[in-house]
Design a protein around this motif. Structure first.
Motif, short mmCIF file in Angstrom:
data_model
loop_
_atom_site.label_atom_id
_atom_site.label_comp_id
_atom_site.label_asym_id
_atom_site.label_seq_id
_atom_site.Cartn_x
_atom_site.Cartn_y
_atom_site.Cartn_z
N ASP A 55 0.61 -1.11 0.34
CA ASP A 55 0.19 -0.26 -0.29
C ASP A 55 1.06 1.21 0.03
OD1 ASP A 55 0.80 0.17 2.56
OD2 ASP A 55 -0.33 -0.13 3.56
N ARG A 56 0.01 2.29 -0.17
CA ARG A 56 0.86 3.66 0.31
C ARG A 56 2.14 4.04 1.36
NH1 ARG A 56 1.03 9.37 -2.64
NH2 ARG A 56 2.92 9.93 -1.99
N ALA A 57 1.48 3.48 1.91
CA ALA A 57 2.36 3.51 3.42
C ALA A 57 3.44 2.56 3.47
CB ALA A 57 1.14 2.99 4.56
N LEU A 58 2.99 1.38 2.84
CA LEU A 58 4.89 0.45 2.35
C LEU A 58 5.23 0.81 1.61
CD1 LEU A 58 6.03 -2.29 3.09
CD2 LEU A 58 4.82 -2.63 1.01
N PHE A 59 4.91 2.02 0.37
CA PHE A 59 5.37 2.55 -0.32
C PHE A 59 6.03 4.01 -0.05
CE2 PHE A 59 6.04 6.60 -2.92
CZ PHE A 59 6.49 5.35 -4.55
N ASP A 60 5.92 3.71 0.74
CA ASP A 60 6.73 5.58 1.78
C ASP A 60 7.73 5.39 2.39
OD1 ASP A 60 5.05 7.25 0.02
OD2 ASP A 60 3.50 7.74 2.28
N ALA A 61 7.84 3.65 3.08
CA ALA A 61 8.41 3.10 4.34
C ALA A 61 9.77 3.20 2.91
CB ALA A 61 7.23 2.69 5.09
N PHE A 62 9.48 2.34 1.90
CA PHE A 62 10.58 1.42 1.59
C PHE A 62 11.15 2.34 0.28
CE2 PHE A 62 9.60 -3.27 1.04
CZ PHE A 62 9.97 -3.25 2.40
N VAL A 63 10.34 3.67 -0.24
CA VAL A 63 11.17 4.14 -1.39
C VAL A 63 11.29 5.69 -1.07
CG1 VAL A 63 11.15 2.45 -2.95
CG2 VAL A 63 9.60 4.56 -2.80
N GLU A 64 11.89 6.75 -1.75
CA GLU A 64 12.38 7.35 -1.48
C GLU A 64 12.74 8.20 -3.11
OE1 GLU A 64 15.29 11.28 -0.39
OE2 GLU A 64 15.97 9.40 0.72
N ILE A 65 11.92 9.35 -3.50
CA ILE A 65 11.79 9.30 -5.29
C ILE A 65 12.53 10.76 -5.17
CG2 ILE A 65 10.37 10.65 -6.68
CD1 ILE A 65 9.67 7.12 -5.89
N GLU A 66 13.33 11.19 -6.41
CA GLU A 66 13.96 12.50 -7.00
C GLU A 66 13.49 12.25 -7.94
OE1 GLU A 66 18.07 11.24 -6.82
OE2 GLU A 66 18.21 10.63 -4.63
N LEU A 67 13.58 13.74 -7.61
CA LEU A 67 12.90 14.35 -9.13
C LEU A 67 13.46 14.77 -9.92
CD1 LEU A 67 10.40 14.90 -10.82
CD2 LEU A 67 9.60 16.51 -9.71
N SER A 68 13.82 14.91 -11.46
CA SER A 68 14.60 16.09 -12.48
C SER A 68 13.51 16.42 -13.80
CB SER A 68 15.43 15.06 -13.64
OG SER A 68 16.29 14.43 -12.06
N PHE A 69 13.29 17.44 -13.22
CA PHE A 69 12.33 18.02 -14.21
C PHE A 69 12.51 18.23 -15.70
CE2 PHE A 69 10.78 20.24 -10.20
CZ PHE A 69 10.01 20.23 -9.94
N MET A 70 14.13 18.12 -16.21
CA MET A 70 14.42 18.35 -17.64
C MET A 70 15.67 17.38 -17.70
SD MET A 70 15.53 22.49 -17.98
CE MET A 70 15.94 22.25 -17.42
#
Length: 128
Positions: free
Chosen positions: A86-101
């Motif tokens: 679920d979303r809670a597991l996603f938040d606990a398991f991974v971190e997202i780094e964004l590149s706009f370009m």
């Protein structure tokens, strides 16, 4: 150099994900560290994003696909995955780094794509 009409997100694993990896039977003798697993972070090309709010919307819509892909990359047997995907597991398991370009520095090879299901179908056909 070509600018692509995409943004990108990189998925970095968090320690609870690494703990799960290390709990798998196959990895009993070979423990991995957070640093080791994040040396090869997965990057996903996504539609161009304008701001962080658009990223939040995208994650809310696609977190399950992202999490399942990350789990599958470490363990194909879904029976060994955590119980509550679920979303809670996603938040606990991974971190997202964004590149706009996103830029393509390869001036020689054309940018190609293939649907992942087609790759799986091709692999299955060639195993017989």
């Amino acid at each position: 150099m070509k600018m692509l009409n995409r943004s990108a997100i990189s998925v970095r694993l968090r320690q609870p994900f690494v703990d799960w990896i290390n709990s798998l039977e196959d990895s009993a003798g070979e423990q991995v560290s957070l640093e080791e697993v994040n040396q090869e972070a997965t990057t996903y090309l996504i539609s161009e994003l304008e701001d962080e709010e658009a990223l939040d919307d995208l994650i809310e819509e696609r977190y399950l696909d992202l999490l399942e892909n990350e789990l599958f990359s470490w363990e194909e047997d879904e029976a060994l995955w955590p119980d509550d995907i679920d979303r809670a597991l996603f938040d606990a398991f991974v971190e997202i780094e964004l590149s706009f370009m996103v830029f393509d520095l390869d001036d020689q090879a054309p940018l190609l794509s293939q649907v992942l299901d087609e790759v799986d179908d091709f692999d299955n056909e060639n195993q017989h």
